[in-house]
Structures are given as structure tokens and as C-alpha cells.
Design a protein around this motif. Structure first.
Motif, PDB file in Angstrom:
ATOM      1  N   ASN A 107     -10.149  11.367  -0.355  1.00 43.89           N
ATOM      2  CA  ASN A 107     -10.850  11.563  -1.629  1.00 43.89           C
ATOM      3  C   ASN A 107     -12.030  10.595  -1.676  1.00 43.89           C
ATOM      4  OD1 ASN A 107     -11.729  11.873  -4.239  1.00 43.89           O
ATOM      5  ND2 ASN A 107      -9.689  11.811  -5.157  1.00 43.89           N
ATOM      6  N   PHE A 108     -13.236  11.156  -1.578  1.00 42.74           N
ATOM      7  CA  PHE A 108     -14.427  10.306  -1.588  1.00 42.74           C
ATOM      8  C   PHE A 108     -14.837   9.913  -3.004  1.00 42.74           C
ATOM      9  CE2 PHE A 108     -14.924  12.608   2.488  1.00 42.74           C
ATOM     10  CZ  PHE A 108     -15.047  11.514   3.342  1.00 42.74           C
ATOM     11  N   GLY A 109     -14.195  10.509  -4.022  1.00 41.97           N
ATOM     12  CA  GLY A 109     -14.514  10.169  -5.406  1.00 41.97           C
ATOM     13  C   GLY A 109     -15.864  10.733  -5.830  1.00 41.97           C
ATOM     14  N   ASP A 110     -16.370  10.213  -6.934  1.00 43.56           N
ATOM     15  CA  ASP A 110     -17.684  10.630  -7.444  1.00 43.56           C
ATOM     16  C   ASP A 110     -18.779   9.934  -6.642  1.00 43.56           C
ATOM     17  OD1 ASP A 110     -16.544  12.230  -9.396  1.00 43.56           O
ATOM     18  OD2 ASP A 110     -16.409  10.566 -10.831  1.00 43.56           O
ATOM     19  N   VAL A 111     -19.639  10.737  -6.049  1.00 48.62           N
ATOM     20  CA  VAL A 111     -20.673  10.208  -5.159  1.00 48.62           C
ATOM     21  C   VAL A 111     -22.021  10.767  -5.599  1.00 48.62           C
ATOM     22  CG1 VAL A 111     -21.520  10.118  -2.791  1.00 48.62           C
ATOM     23  CG2 VAL A 111     -19.056  10.061  -3.252  1.00 48.62           C
ATOM     24  N   HIS A 112     -23.037   9.896  -5.710  1.00 48.20           N
ATOM     25  CA  HIS A 112     -24.391  10.378  -5.988  1.00 48.20           C
ATOM     26  C   HIS A 112     -24.933  11.026  -4.732  1.00 48.20           C
ATOM     27  CE1 HIS A 112     -28.620  10.539  -7.116  1.00 48.20           C
ATOM     28  NE2 HIS A 112     -28.238  10.303  -8.372  1.00 48.20           N
ATOM     29  N   GLN A 113     -25.600  12.138  -4.903  1.00 54.23           N
ATOM     30  CA  GLN A 113     -26.069  12.897  -3.753  1.00 54.23           C
ATOM     31  C   GLN A 113     -27.013  12.098  -2.870  1.00 54.23           C
ATOM     32  OE1 GLN A 113     -27.725  15.337  -6.913  1.00 54.23           O
ATOM     33  NE2 GLN A 113     -29.376  15.903  -5.527  1.00 54.23           N
ATOM     34  N   ARG A 114     -27.791  11.199  -3.473  1.00 54.71           N
ATOM     35  CA  ARG A 114     -28.730  10.398  -2.682  1.00 54.71           C
ATOM     36  C   ARG A 114     -28.042   9.293  -1.897  1.00 54.71           C
ATOM     37  NH1 ARG A 114     -34.112  11.173  -3.897  1.00 54.71           N
ATOM     38  NH2 ARG A 114     -34.533  12.549  -5.677  1.00 54.71           N
ATOM     39  N   ALA A 115     -26.780   9.008  -2.244  1.00 52.72           N
ATOM     40  CA  ALA A 115     -26.054   7.945  -1.551  1.00 52.72           C
ATOM     41  C   ALA A 115     -25.422   8.415  -0.249  1.00 52.72           C
ATOM     42  CB  ALA A 115     -24.980   7.370  -2.470  1.00 52.72           C
ATOM     43  N   ILE A 116     -25.372   9.718  -0.068  1.00 48.81           N
ATOM     44  CA  ILE A 116     -24.732  10.258   1.140  1.00 48.81           C
ATOM     45  C   ILE A 116     -25.695  10.123   2.317  1.00 48.81           C
ATOM     46  CG2 ILE A 116     -23.657  12.281   2.179  1.00 48.81           C
ATOM     47  CD1 ILE A 116     -23.153  13.334  -0.651  1.00 48.81           C
ATOM     48  N   GLY A 117     -25.223   9.502   3.384  1.00 48.86           N
ATOM     49  CA  GLY A 117     -26.060   9.316   4.564  1.00 48.86           C
ATOM     50  C   GLY A 117     -26.149  10.563   5.412  1.00 48.86           C
ATOM     51  N   THR A 118     -27.058  10.525   6.393  1.00 50.04           N
ATOM     52  CA  THR A 118     -27.267  11.671   7.276  1.00 50.04           C
ATOM     53  C   THR A 118     -26.702  11.436   8.680  1.00 50.04           C
ATOM     54  OG1 THR A 118     -29.464  10.834   7.905  1.00 50.04           O
ATOM     55  CG2 THR A 118     -29.349  12.379   6.049  1.00 50.04           C
ATOM     56  N   ASP A 119     -26.095  10.265   8.890  1.00 47.95           N
ATOM     57  CA  ASP A 119     -25.530   9.931  10.196  1.00 47.95           C
ATOM     58  C   ASP A 119     -24.062   9.570  10.008  1.00 47.95           C
ATOM     59  OD1 ASP A 119     -24.655   8.388  12.524  1.00 47.95           O
ATOM     60  OD2 ASP A 119     -26.753   8.300  13.104  1.00 47.95           O
ATOM     61  N   PRO A 120     -23.143  10.167  10.782  1.00 47.78           N
ATOM     62  CA  PRO A 120     -21.718   9.871  10.616  1.00 47.78           C
ATOM     63  C   PRO A 120     -21.374   8.396  10.788  1.00 47.78           C
ATOM     64  CG  PRO A 120     -22.016  11.800  12.020  1.00 47.78           C
ATOM     65  CD  PRO A 120     -23.377  11.198  11.805  1.00 47.78           C
ATOM     66  N   LEU A 121     -22.148   7.689  11.624  1.00 50.36           N
ATOM     67  CA  LEU A 121     -21.819   6.296  11.914  1.00 50.36           C
ATOM     68  C   LEU A 121     -22.371   5.320  10.887  1.00 50.36           C
ATOM     69  CD1 LEU A 121     -22.347   6.253  15.797  1.00 50.36           C
ATOM     70  CD2 LEU A 121     -20.305   6.829  14.475  1.00 50.36           C
ATOM     71  N   THR A 122     -23.372   5.738  10.124  1.00 56.45           N
ATOM     72  CA  THR A 122     -23.995   4.802   9.187  1.00 56.45           C
ATOM     73  C   THR A 122     -23.829   5.195   7.728  1.00 56.45           C
ATOM     74  OG1 THR A 122     -26.135   5.942   9.371  1.00 56.45           O
ATOM     75  CG2 THR A 122     -25.715   4.119  10.900  1.00 56.45           C
ATOM     76  N   SER A 123     -23.311   6.403   7.478  1.00 58.75           N
ATOM     77  CA  SER A 123     -23.124   6.810   6.086  1.00 58.75           C
ATOM     78  C   SER A 123     -22.191   5.822   5.384  1.00 58.75           C
ATOM     79  CB  SER A 123     -22.524   8.217   6.022  1.00 58.75           C
ATOM     80  OG  SER A 123     -22.297   8.588   4.675  1.00 58.75           O
ATOM     81  N   THR A 124     -22.586   5.403   4.205  1.00 60.30           N
ATOM     82  CA  THR A 124     -21.790   4.399   3.463  1.00 60.30           C
ATOM     83  C   THR A 124     -20.650   5.028   2.667  1.00 60.30           C
ATOM     84  OG1 THR A 124     -23.353   4.512   1.611  1.00 60.30           O
ATOM     85  CG2 THR A 124     -23.746   2.834   3.294  1.00 60.30           C
ATOM     86  N   ILE A 125     -20.636   6.365   2.599  1.00 60.56           N
ATOM     87  CA  ILE A 125     -19.536   7.048   1.901  1.00 60.56           C
ATOM     88  C   ILE A 125     -18.438   7.268   2.928  1.00 60.56           C
ATOM     89  CG2 ILE A 125     -18.901   8.983   0.435  1.00 60.56           C
ATOM     90  CD1 ILE A 125     -21.164   7.156  -0.617  1.00 60.56           C
ATOM     91  N   ARG A 126     -17.432   6.381   2.925  1.00 57.80           N
ATOM     92  CA  ARG A 126     -16.449   6.365   3.987  1.00 57.80           C
ATOM     93  C   ARG A 126     -15.076   5.966   3.455  1.00 57.80           C
ATOM     94  NH1 ARG A 126     -19.353   4.225   7.888  1.00 57.80           N
ATOM     95  NH2 ARG A 126     -17.675   3.338   9.170  1.00 57.80           N
ATOM     96  N   ARG A 127     -14.045   6.428   4.146  1.00 55.32           N
ATOM     97  CA  ARG A 127     -12.670   6.076   3.814  1.00 55.32           C
ATOM     98  C   ARG A 127     -11.916   5.790   5.116  1.00 55.32           C
ATOM     99  NH1 ARG A 127     -14.851   5.829  -0.282  1.00 55.32           N
ATOM    100  NH2 ARG A 127     -14.335   6.779  -2.316  1.00 55.32           N
ATOM    101  N   ASP A 128     -11.271   4.639   5.177  1.00 56.31           N
ATOM    102  CA  ASP A 128     -10.492   4.254   6.352  1.00 56.31           C
ATOM    103  C   ASP A 128      -9.047   4.744   6.207  1.00 56.31           C
ATOM    104  OD1 ASP A 128     -12.699   2.893   7.423  1.00 56.31           O
ATOM    105  OD2 ASP A 128     -12.178   1.057   6.342  1.00 56.31           O
ATOM    106  N   ARG A 129      -8.486   5.183   7.310  1.00 59.40           N
ATOM    107  CA  ARG A 129      -7.102   5.642   7.315  1.00 59.40           C
ATOM    108  C   ARG A 129      -6.416   5.177   8.595  1.00 59.40           C
ATOM    109  NH1 ARG A 129      -8.158   6.363   2.846  1.00 59.40           N
ATOM    110  NH2 ARG A 129      -7.816   8.195   1.495  1.00 59.40           N
TER     111      ARG A 129
END
Length: 317
Positions: A199-221
Motif C-alpha cells: 500500500n503506497f498510500g496517498d501519493v502526489h502525482q508529481r512525487a512519483i519517480g520515473t526510474d525504479p531505482l530512484t523513485s522515492t515512493i517505495r515500500r520495503d518487504r
């Protein structure tokens, strides 16, 4: 004048052929037919106890063949026939352990020939051939089995004898898949088979990165791997299964077409449909992974809820 007298001999050519004795059978309440071979579609499913993969849903019935014997006659149906063993698994299951459930009893292969399955008196009534083939689930890691509708699952062989003559009609039944079915034939699990909710929660569209390795919208498991039997040590693969997004093979598709989810392990984004190598030692193992939310470059996703789903599958290299 010399006359050549010739004699013509009549050559009588005779051929001898063996009779293929047929039996009266039907499937799922259909028309009765005298057959030596049947093809039946069955549903492939995992049993509730996760011990066996069952091939069921075909109601096979046979009866004493009308006009074939005395009124007091009876047919005796047994496993196996001259063509081979009672059960032979198809290509998708050839490397797996198998068996037959006969009248409620589970018999692992090799199933003996000559097991009495049914007795059919000369009364015109159909009697069920209560046999269900199955595949045994392993207690060690193994690669998934991908069954497609129409696949040949295996061959069941039966012989009919009787109490009045020496005929031995034989029946071979080809089981085919009526459904698509993918399963790892193993009791080893990822996170005890519990869903992994991201669950990434509420995210502003501009906060989503374009690179899987640098996007700040992340969840560790944490992924944990366990096998029920002790002492299993082996390399394994974890495959990221699902539908890749239209703009990157490393992203799982989401309901918003401009957003995808990446699985990152060890600083590398795992491509959808591919796997990474891991290990189970003494029946346990684990990996730390990160799921990141990624947007299509040059776009700002439409605001609103988005979701997606994928599957992590354990296999062997």
C-alpha cells in the motif's frame, strides 16, 4: 507341335486379425457407446489439503454389454491392460509422482494391475468407474507446472473380464485438461502463502519517480521461504509474474496506464516474468526487497486510486 500345358493354382490369401472387444461406456451422462478408447476432459485443481493435484470432474460409467452373455453373467473391471500400466502421466506431469484414487482409496504409482474396480451384472444399469488420477505435491522446491486447456494429462488403462468366457475387453481413457492451471507442485512457501500487500498510500502525482531505482515512493518487504521437511538446502529462483506495463518491462501494470510497480532486489529491478536467484538452507531462507511506484516519463498520471496484482513464484534453477 509341342504344346505347353500350364496349370494355374488358386492362391487363397487369408488374413487373421484379432478382435478388439469393445465395452459399453459413457461420460457425464452422455450417450452410451461401444468403445475401446475414450477421451475425457477433467478439471485440474489443488486438493484442499495441498497434498495432491487432482484431475476430476469426469463421471465415467460403464455397463454389461447388452447381448454379450447370459442373463446371470457379470463383468469384472480391473486396473491395467495389455497396452500398459494402470496409469501413465502426460508430458506436463511426467517428472512428478502420481497415483490413482480408486473407490476412495489413494494408491501412489506404481499402481498394481489387477485391482478390482467394479462389478457389473447383466442388468443394463450403468455403474461408475470411480477413479481419479492425481499428482503428489512435493516437499521440496520445484518449478511450476503450467497446464493449458486441452493438454494431455495421462492415460488410464482398464480391463474387463467376466464369469462366462475368456474374452478380455480393454479400455484406455485419455485424460485432457478442461481448464488452465498453474501451480508450483511443492509445499514450500513464500511468506507462508499469505498475500503480500503493498500500500503506497496517498501519493502526489508529481512525487512519483520515473526510474525504479530512484523513485522515492517505495515500500520495503521481507520475503521468507520455508519448506515443511527439515534439511532441505538448495538454490531457488523467485519469479516476478504478472503483466508488464506498456512502457517498461520492469514494471507491473496498474489500472492507471501511466503508472507501474517495480520489484527491486539487491539494487536491481527485476523484469516482470523473470527471476532472481536465492537460496534455502536447512529448509529456510529469505530476501529483503523493495517495491517502488514508477510513472511513465513525460507524463503526470491522472489523479485517483490505482491498483495492480502480481505473483511471486518459487522454483529451482
Amino acid at each position: 507341335m509341342n504344346q505347353l500345358n500350364g496349370a494355374m493354382a488358386l492362391l487363397l490369401l487369408m488374413s487373421v486379425s484379432s478382435t478388439a472387444w469393445a465395452v459399453d461406456c459413457r461420460v457425464n451422462g452422455g450417450e452410451w457407446a461401444r468403445v475401446t478408447h475414450l477421451t475425457v476432459p477433467v478439471t485440474v485443481r489443488l486438493d484442499a489439503d495441498r497434498v495432491r493435484i487432482l484431475m476430476e470432474g469426469a463421471r465415467l460409467e460403464c455397463r454389461f454389454t447388452a447381448g454379450a452373455g447370459p442373463v446371470w453373467g457379470a463383468d469384472y473391471w480391473e486396473t491395467g491392460n495389455a497396452s500398459g500400466t494402470p496409469w501413465t502421466s502426460g508430458p506436463k506431469f511426467v517428472s512428478e509422482r502420481s497415483g490413482l484414487r480408486i473407490n476412495g482409496s489413494f494408491l501412489n504409482t506404481p499402481v498394481p494391475a489387477g485391482i478390482r474396480v467394479a462389478t457389473m451384472p447383466n442388468n443394463g444399469i450403468g455403474y461408475p468407474i470411480d477413479i481419479t488420477p492425481y499428482i503428489l505435491v512435493r516437499n521440496s522446491p520445484s518449478n511450476p507446472i503450467d497446464v493449458r486447456a486441452g493438454d494431455t494429462l495421462g492415460l488410464l488403462r482398464l480391463t474387463s473380464s467376466n464369469n462366462y468366457d475368456a474374452t478380455r475387453p480393454q479400455l484406455t481413457v485419455t485424460y485432457t485438461a478442461a481448464n488452465n492451471f498453474t501451480i508450483s507442485p511443492s509445499t514450500c512457501t513464500i511468506n507462508n502463502n499469505n498475500p503480500i500487500e503493498i500500500n503506497f498510500g496517498d501519493v502526489h502525482q508529481r512525487a512519483i519517480g520515473t526510474d525504479p531505482l530512484t523513485s522515492t515512493i517505495r515500500r520495503d518487504r521481507r520475503l521468507t521461504y520455508t519448506c515443511p521437511d527439515p534439511g532441505i538446502t538448495t538454490p531457488i529462483t523467485i519469479t516476478y509474474k504478472g503483466i508488464a506495463s506498456s512502457f517498461s518491462p520492469h514494471l507491473l501494470t496498474m489500472t492507471n496506464p501511466n503508472v507501474g510497480t517495480a520489484l527491486v532486489r539487491g539494487g536491481v529491478a527485476v523484469q516482470v516474468g523473470s527471476s532472481f536467484l536465492s537460496r534455502i538452507t536447512n529448509s529456510v531462507g529469505g530476501d529483503d526487497v523493495t517495491f517502488t511506484l514508477v510513472r511513465r516519463a513525460g507524463t503526470f498520471p491522472t489523479p485517483g486510486a490505482t491498483s495492480g496484482s502480481g505473483v511471486l513464484v518459487m522454483g529451482v534453477p
